[in-house]
Enzyme design. Structure first.
Site, PDB file in Angstrom:
ATOM      1  CE  LYS A  73       2.686   0.805  -0.850  1.00  0.00           C
ATOM      2  NZ  LYS A  73       1.715   0.402   0.203  1.00  0.00           N
ATOM      3  CB  SER A 148       2.282  -3.559   0.541  1.00  0.00           C
ATOM      4  OG  SER A 148       1.539  -2.375   0.756  1.00  0.00           O
ATOM      5  CB  SER A 172       0.589  -1.549   3.682  1.00  0.00           C
ATOM      6  OG  SER A 172       0.413  -2.805   3.107  1.00  0.00           O
TER       7      SER A 172
HETATM    8  N1  GLN Z   1      -0.629  -7.091   4.315  1.00  0.00           N
HETATM    9  C1  GLN Z   1      -1.998  -6.771   4.073  1.00  0.00           C
HETATM   10  C2  GLN Z   1      -2.490  -7.424   2.817  1.00  0.00           C
HETATM   11  O1  GLN Z   1      -1.784  -8.183   2.266  1.00  0.00           O
HETATM   12  C3  GLN Z   1      -2.182  -5.291   4.042  1.00  0.00           C
HETATM   13  C4  GLN Z   1      -1.777  -4.681   2.785  1.00  0.00           C
HETATM   14  C5  GLN Z   1      -1.935  -3.197   2.804  1.00  0.00           C
HETATM   15  O2  GLN Z   1      -2.169  -2.599   3.851  1.00  0.00           O
HETATM   16  N2  GLN Z   1      -1.863  -2.622   1.626  1.00  0.00           N
HETATM   17  O3  GLN Z   1      -3.572  -7.207   2.392  1.00  0.00           O
END
Ligand code: GLN
Length: 483
Positions: A73, A148, A172
């Protein structure tokens, strides 16, 4: 899968160079459509693969993951490789060192194909907040891959990497794994060093593996876990080989299903979930309904704590230390201002041009929650509720070995369906954020599909385990998977 490829390498059925080339040709074929990668590191990958082949030729022993192509990532530092965190503010940033996980993986001989797309600074659930591209779901390219870590997950699901690393602050790794039909693991907070991962919310972030099987995730976890002097929150966890704990037997284990999570479930997801409970029962597990009474407060608590930490962590992107600096005529024009002359203007313009809308929204929310006069009412209150949520888990784990629910309340949604409505997007994390707030390990693995518009859309089940009981949790998911 990793084991099979490892056997192919040591039996000389294929070389690591050939294997790596094979993955690059898949990337070439599919990237246009999927958009999983932001940067391809072909030179690095080929050099890594060559070294492994030399070792094999000399008859030296190689590690299980040695010579096997992976993706990282793009919020994790790889020395000498561009790292954007999918933000314009880091568009020209080249990482000056390896994250601890990368150093460890390099020591094991891993091969890195490239850096994958994400929501800007990992804020989002669909990669639609990336400054560069939206990653498509390989199962149905009209739909999001989730986020994400959507790039890392889509890369594995599309066969553009054998395994990958993501980060998980509120889901994410797990939510996109659920959307794309692969396995994603968020380790216990502190199990894996965060050094060299771009901090989003430091008390919630964890790096974890994504792969096609539970065993593969266990294999990767063994190689990235452990205490690190560069991360004071990392825990001593010995050098456990998690893959050695996959007995395939969960008879007598108790799985708790939180009533707060399943009350609102309906339709096909409910059916698939109930079938998966039957399967767990048939494997000898006991299913119990439990209560996590503070679940209803998890989402607001997360969005106060996370945004507060975001506002602090992202203060360092000011045009001076990293990446983009708005100090020339073009940047000033882009921001619609006069030429910035003073330092403060450089800070402000850089952040104005460099950050996307969602990042700015979160910085503002967090700054507000932390400001004098509001701190007690918001941040402090949220920390107190977080303690109650953690206590819910402590109480539940006196009664059960694992907690089980769907990973997400939905299947992959259409691109554009939620991007205009941040609150709707936030709801996607309803089942995943509690694991981050409590710090427990959690894994998403495929439990079925729902047919929509002639596509079989994957659904993930999520098991959460006791703090530092990854081995138990992995074994439960593995037992489900192989039966
Ligand atoms: N979707 C969640 C957010 O927008 C989690 C994001 C993540 O785990 N980095 O914060």
């Amino acid at each position: 899968m990793i084991r099979d490829l490892h056997n192919d390498l040591i039996s000389k059925k294929i070389t690591s160079v050939e294997l790596t080339e094979r993955y690059f040709s898949v990337i070439e074929k599919k990237e246009q459509e999927i958009g999983a990668y932001l940067t391809i590191t072909k030179e690095l990958a080929m050099a890594q693969a060559k070294l492994v082949d030399e070792k094999i030729a000399k008859g030296e022993e190689i590690d299980l993951i040695e010579g096997i192509p992976s993706a990282i990532k793009d919020n994790i530092c790889v020395d000498g490789v561009r790292m954007t965190a999918a933000s314009k503010i880091l568009d020209n940033y080249v990482a000056p060192y390896d994250a601890t996980v990368i150093r460890k993986l390099k020591d094991c001989g891993a091969v890195f194909l490239g850096k994958t797309n994400l929501d800007e600074f990992a804020m989002g659930s669909s990669t639609e907040n990336s400054a560069y591209q939206v990653t498509k779901n390989p199962v149905d390219t009209a739909r999001v891959a989730g986020g994400s870590s959507g790039g890392s997950v889509a890369a594995v699901a599309a066969g553009e990497a054998v395994w990958s690393l993501g980060t998980d602050t509120g889901g994410s790794i797990r939510q996109p794994a659920s959307f794309c039909g692969v396995v994603g693991l968020k380790p216990t907070y502190g199990r894996v060093s965060r050094s060299g991962a771009v901090a989003m919310a430091s008390s919630l972030d964890q790096i974890g593996p994504i792969a096609n099987s539970v065993e593969d995730c266990a294999i990767i976890l063994s190689r990235i876990a452990g205490e690190d002097i560069l991360d004071a929150t990392s825990a001593k966890s010995g050098d456990k080989k998690f893959e050695d704990y996959l007995s395939g037997n969960i008879a007598g284990k108790t799985i708790g299903v939180p009533k707060e999570y399943v009350e609102g479930l309906d339709g096909e997801i409910k059916n698939v979930f109930e079938k998966s409970l039957e399967k767990f029962k048939s494997l000898g597990a006991k299913i119990e309904t439990i209560s996590l009474p503070h679940s209803g407060y998890a989402l607001p608590t997360y969005y106060i704590i996370m945004t507060s930490e975001v506002s602090s962590n992202l203060a360092k992107f000011d045009g001076i230390k990293f990446g983009l600096r708005a100090d020339d005529e073009n940047d000033a024009e882009a921001s619609g201002d006069e030429l910035p002359k003073k330092l403060l203007e450089t800070y402000l313009d850089t952040r104005k041009i460099g950050f996307g809308e969602e990042v700015k929204r979160r910085i503002m929310l967090g700054t507000y929650a932390l400001s004098a006069g509001y701190y007690d009412a918001y941040y402090l209150k949220a920390q107190k509720v977080r303690a109650l949520i953690r206590k819910d888990f402590e109480d539940a784990f006196k009664q059960v070995d694992f907690i089980y629910s769907p990973t997400a309340p939905e299947v992959a949604f259409k691109i554009g369906e939620k991007s205009k409505d941040p609150l709707k997007m936030y709801l996607s994390d309803i089942y995943t954020i509690t694991a981050n707030l409590a710090g427990v390990p959690a894994i998403s693995f495929p439990i079925g599909t729902v047919e929509m518009e002639k596509k079989q859309l994957p659904i993930g089940g999520q098991l959460m385990g006791k703090w530092f009981d990854e081995e138990g949790m992995l074994n439960a998911a593995h037992t489900y998977e192989i039966n």
